[in-house]
Design an enzyme around this catalytic site. Sequence first.
Site, PDB file in Angstrom:
ATOM      1  N   VAL A  17       0.835  -1.205   0.000  1.00  0.00           N
ATOM      2  CA  VAL A  17       0.000   0.000   0.000  1.00  0.00           C
ATOM      3  C   VAL A  17       0.875   1.261   0.000  1.00  0.00           C
ATOM      4  O   VAL A  17       0.665   2.185  -0.790  1.00  0.00           O
ATOM      5  CB  VAL A  17      -0.969   0.012   1.207  1.00  0.00           C
ATOM      6  CG1 VAL A  17      -1.909   1.213   1.116  1.00  0.00           C
ATOM      7  CG2 VAL A  17      -1.778  -1.278   1.275  1.00  0.00           C
ATOM      8  N   LYS A  67      -6.132  -1.992  10.597  1.00  0.00           N
ATOM      9  CA  LYS A  67      -7.293  -2.393  11.422  1.00  0.00           C
ATOM     10  C   LYS A  67      -6.869  -3.046  12.724  1.00  0.00           C
ATOM     11  O   LYS A  67      -7.580  -2.961  13.731  1.00  0.00           O
ATOM     12  CB  LYS A  67      -8.239  -3.330  10.655  1.00  0.00           C
ATOM     13  CG  LYS A  67      -7.579  -4.497   9.946  1.00  0.00           C
ATOM     14  CD  LYS A  67      -7.136  -4.119   8.573  1.00  0.00           C
ATOM     15  CE  LYS A  67      -6.068  -5.048   8.058  1.00  0.00           C
ATOM     16  NZ  LYS A  67      -6.064  -5.223   6.633  1.00  0.00           N
ATOM     17  N   GLY A 121      -0.644 -10.173  -3.082  1.00  0.00           N
ATOM     18  CA  GLY A 121      -0.549  -9.024  -2.169  1.00  0.00           C
ATOM     19  C   GLY A 121      -1.812  -8.788  -1.351  1.00  0.00           C
ATOM     20  O   GLY A 121      -1.962  -7.739  -0.734  1.00  0.00           O
ATOM     21  N   LYS A 133     -11.948  -5.874  11.781  1.00  0.00           N
ATOM     22  CA  LYS A 133     -12.828  -4.999  10.998  1.00  0.00           C
ATOM     23  C   LYS A 133     -14.236  -4.979  11.597  1.00  0.00           C
ATOM     24  O   LYS A 133     -14.899  -3.931  11.603  1.00  0.00           O
ATOM     25  CB  LYS A 133     -12.849  -5.465   9.543  1.00  0.00           C
ATOM     26  CG  LYS A 133     -11.490  -5.248   8.863  1.00  0.00           C
ATOM     27  CD  LYS A 133     -11.380  -6.010   7.561  1.00  0.00           C
ATOM     28  CE  LYS A 133     -10.038  -5.753   6.879  1.00  0.00           C
ATOM     29  NZ  LYS A 133      -9.788  -6.670   5.761  1.00  0.00           N
TER      30      LYS A 133
END
Length: 436
Positions: free
Chosen positions: A17, A106, A188, A206
């Site tokens: 990311v 998260k 990924g 989450k």
Amino acid sequence: MIEYRNLRVAVLGGGSVGSQVAALLLQHGEELAARAGAGLELVGVAVRNPDAPRDTDIPAHLITTDAESLILGADIVVELIGGIEPARTYILQALNSGADVITANKAVLANHGPELFEAAEQVGAQLYYEAAVGGAIPIIRPLRDSLAGDRVKRILGIVNGTTNYILDRMDTRGDELREALAEATRLGYAEADPTADIGGFDAANKAAILASLAFHTTVSLDEVYCEGITGVTGEQVRAARKAGYVVKLLAICERITADGVEGVSARVHPALVPLDHPLAAVHGANNAVFVEAEAAGSLMFYGAGAGGVETASAVLGDLVSAARRHVAGGPGVAESTHANLPVFPIASAITRYQVTLEVNDEPGVLATIAQLFSDHSVSVEAVSQSVAGGQGAERPTATLVIVTHEAIESSLAATVASLTASPVVASVVSVLRVEG
Ligand SMILES: NC(=O)c1ccc[n+]([C@@H]2O[C@H](COP(=O)([O-])OP(=O)(O)OC[C@H]3O[C@@H](n4cnc5c(N)ncnc54)[C@H](O)[C@@H]3O)[C@@H](O)[C@H]2O)c1
Ligand SMILES: N[C@@H](CCO)C(=O)O
Ligand code: NA
């Protein structure tokens, strides 16, 4: 040419990311400045190993191993390291220095959310986390802002891309869990430690975030019931399809009433979803989140739940929001936990179940089993039977697949205990919740 005020952006982590966030910031700087009303200057990317290969080309002068110095000189810090430490410490350092923080993490939010939100509130900064749930899908902002005037009743979602990818490959290509996981890691989608995905913990993180936000109540990670997909076999997936279902790992957050008290419940587990339900059509690493609200009715949010560049989209959205806030001035908006509802354990959850039994194939067995369900106030909706032990077996057995009406989890658990102890039951083959 318009002169914008410049905001210094530090990115922590240059992985799937982080490398994409850096590339998009460098590529679209001018356009983002026009949208935000402030320049977003990438002042550095903190990494652990400067020589590691990256998905995008980050100019060498921006790479540093000194995360702490980078944080201290930034207006906005983007945390994309993942895991609890040092991410938690870096986020606190950034907030305490007055910077806004954007995170996709998260795990740190589910474990330390109250501490981090409190730190932000103390200094009037804001913690943004759209990328932490559902990757690219807008779901945090809709719950936090768009639905702030409504009353959310239930959230039913596929919130882990890796496990959805695995279950989908098991269903559509007959893969076994291990080979599908290897592919999800290569693409990924998986966490650095993929047990977080297949163990259900990532989805539980989450669920804690979604439930807290939706019900204005702090729901901690240890209050989320969590069962992963490691026990799901290819045979179960095939049997489910034959019976008209797909197996999905679901996160379910809902308002429930137990003993006359209103509270909330959050659970993550594999579930049977009818083939004609929209969640059954969520393939690959996609995520989908259903939100049922009192006035809005049913809403569905769907799209890429994982992937570096997709998740970077959500991070960039938060960056523009943070920049606009800096331009407008004033403190950040605190997290709302005013409702403070009790969080009930899994024993209070109410759902339907499919119970598969191997039973002695002899007269009166069906009646005995029906009685065990009835003894615990669990109502049977459908029963199907097939011969299991076959002709010539020492003791012929049959397979019974029983689907119940809605029942309380504790009653179902008591029923299963009685079934296990019953002399007419050879084995309880599986118990799966039926949702949707
Ligand atoms: N990849 C996805 O699809 C996705 C989707 C949504 C959210 N997320 C979340 O985004 C975050 C980043 O995920 P990712 O997939 O990019 O992970 P990644 O493992 O690809 O990247 C993490 C990077 O952080 C670096 N790092 C580790 N410790 C560090 C330290 N002490 N200082 C500086 N850098 C350090 C690592 O070297 C690595 O480059 C995680 O919180 C993850 O849960 C990922
Ligand atoms: N490992 C996570 C990344 C997105 O949060 C997933 O598979 O959904
Ligand atoms: Na999102």
